[in-house]
Design an enzyme around this catalytic site. Structure first.
Site, short mmCIF file in Angstrom:
data_model
loop_
_atom_site.label_atom_id
_atom_site.label_comp_id
_atom_site.label_asym_id
_atom_site.label_seq_id
_atom_site.Cartn_x
_atom_site.Cartn_y
_atom_site.Cartn_z
N ASP A 146 3.46 10.24 10.40
CA ASP A 146 2.06 10.01 9.72
C ASP A 146 1.12 10.96 10.14
O ASP A 146 -0.06 11.15 9.37
CB ASP A 146 1.60 8.42 10.15
CG ASP A 146 2.14 7.40 9.48
OD1 ASP A 146 2.53 7.54 8.06
OD2 ASP A 146 2.54 6.20 9.87
N HIS A 171 5.67 6.08 19.06
CA HIS A 171 6.59 5.58 18.25
C HIS A 171 7.56 4.65 19.16
O HIS A 171 7.74 4.85 20.50
CB HIS A 171 7.46 6.65 17.59
CG HIS A 171 8.32 6.25 16.41
ND1 HIS A 171 9.57 5.44 16.52
CD2 HIS A 171 7.96 6.31 15.11
CE1 HIS A 171 9.84 5.13 15.36
NE2 HIS A 171 9.14 5.70 14.48
#
Ligand code: ACO
Ligand code: OAA
Length: 370
Positions: free
Chosen positions: A307, A256
């Site tokens: 996700d 991320h």
């Protein structure tokens, strides 16, 4: 000029909608853990749009409005039936959302009140569109929205053509809360850039859908499921992941830009993935996902993002993987439209600079002399 590749660390907007500080995500000051455990998606959307949690009367009105707006123009359904059956679902969604503007007489009304109504309308209509696209692809007729149902219940009802069980509705509702907003992520930034030209809210959401589609952003949830399918069995996880890492390939659903010590949303999805597996009596997908996490975190120090576990959650809700990113959009449209409203309130066109690295001092040569 110093180029900051990917605008990493650049603060490009002031916003009071959501924040990420020291790995803690909040919507309007409420910790995501608190909202995931206690709030419905409708309460969350209200919070994002209007800044506070709704009273009972406000929530009832929002639910009524969402229900009243949920049907989509028949022209849009007719168009969707003409899309190629194997079209990318995010491309189809982008087209359908764009065409909604053609049938809204208030599309270019830039007043705050008109834009608030359009935010609620878009939120109400996007699940209807995604469910209709899914059914049309399978050669089935779209199912009309069920009056009075929540977004999560209604979506599953329209998708399956029958009343969904409450476990599935609750799981999807929590998933929607978790995906609703995320500060200045790529699709939200895209939406803000679009509307900062004073373009309309439909243009903002259409361009945001285009940005969400990519596998480095929302498209990663579908890519995670593709990977799980490719791996195929628990025994194959280790050789598959080790080989991929040796080839220096990215493992979708990990890493991320902002979170370096883990995404606070992932633990909720992980828990849901396990619980759904236990209910089904088959935790294979969850077990495989945990093993992937162990390997990727062990070897690369990378943690799962939102996700990663959403892929096994949605699959266990019997949802096809082509719908995973459109479901992300069903949730994130609440955040996109909240940011669009905020952008209009204190607007300035967003126009950064580029460092020029091309040729210089070229002289035009006529075409027949080149
Ligand atoms: C809702 C969302 O959008 S959440 C993100 C969804 N996207 C994904 O899951 C796709 C996989 N992840 C990624 O591609 C990235 O981690 C992103 C796009 C999320 C963040 O990108 P950036 O902040 O630009 O990080 P960047 O790609 O530069 O990665 C830094 C290093 O970690 C490595 N890395 C990052 N993510 C991964 C991954 N998923 N698998 C393997 N290695 C990775 C990179 O190769 C890079 O290594 P290097 O320094 O040796 O070249
Ligand atoms: O913030 C980001 O870069 C991506 C993300 O996690 C999201 O949009 O939910």
């Amino acid at each position: 000029m110093t180029v900051i590749k990917g605008l990493e660390g650049i603060v490009a907007a002031a916003s009071s909608i959501s924040s990420i500080v020291d790995g803690v995500l909040t919507y309007r000051g409420y910790d995501i853990d608190d909202l995931a455990e206690n709030a419905s998606f409708e309460e969350t959307a209200f919070l994002l749009w209007f800044g506070s949690l709704p009273t009972t009367a406000e929530l009832e009105k929002l639910k009524r409005d969402l229900s009243d707006f949920a049907a989509i123009p028949e022209q849009v359904i007719a168009q969707m039936k003409l899309y190629p059956k194997d079209a990318n679902t995010m491309a189809a969604l982008r087209s359908a959302i764009s065409s909604l503007a053609l049938y809204d007489e208030a599309a270019d009304d830039m007043s705050r009140s008109a834009n608030e109504i359009k935010a609620v309308k878009l939120q109400a209509q996007i699940p209807t569109i995604v469910a209709a696209l899914a059914r049309i692809r399978k050669g089935l007729e779209p199912v009309a929205p069920k009056p009075g149902a929540s977004i999560a219940e209604n979506f599953l009802y329209m998708l399956r053509g029958e009343q969904p069980d409450m476990v599935s509705v609750k799981a999807l509702d929590t998933g929607l809360v978790l995906h609703a907003d995320h500060e200045l992520n790529a699709s939200t930034f895209t939406a803000r850039v679009t509307v900062a030209t004073l373009s309309d809210i439909y243009s903002g959401v259409t361009s945001a859908i285009g940005a969400l589609k990519g596998p480095l952003h929302g498209g990663a949830n579908e890519a995670v499921m593709k990977m799980l399918e490719e791996i195929g069995s628990f025994e194959n996880v280790e050789p598959y992941i080790r080989a991929k890492l040796d080839r220096r390939e990215k493992i979708m659903g990990f890493g991320h830009r902002v979170y370096k010590n883990g995404d606070p949303r992932a633990k909720h999805l992980m828990k849901m993935s396990r619980e759904l597996g236990v209910i089904k009596g088959d935790t294979t997908l969850y077990d495989m996902s945990v093993k992937i996490e162990e390997l990727v975190t062990g070897q690369k120090g990378l943690k799962p993002n939102v996700d990663f576990y959403s892929a096994s959650v949605y699959t266990q809700l019997s949802i096809d993987r082509e719908l995973f990113t459109p479901i992300f959009a069903i949730s994130r449209v609440s955040g996109w439209t909240a940011h669009i409203l905020e952008q209009y309130e204190d607007n300035r066109i967003i126009r950064p600079r580029a460092e020029y690295t091309g040729l210089v001092e070229q002289k035009y040569v006529p075409v027949n002399e080149r």
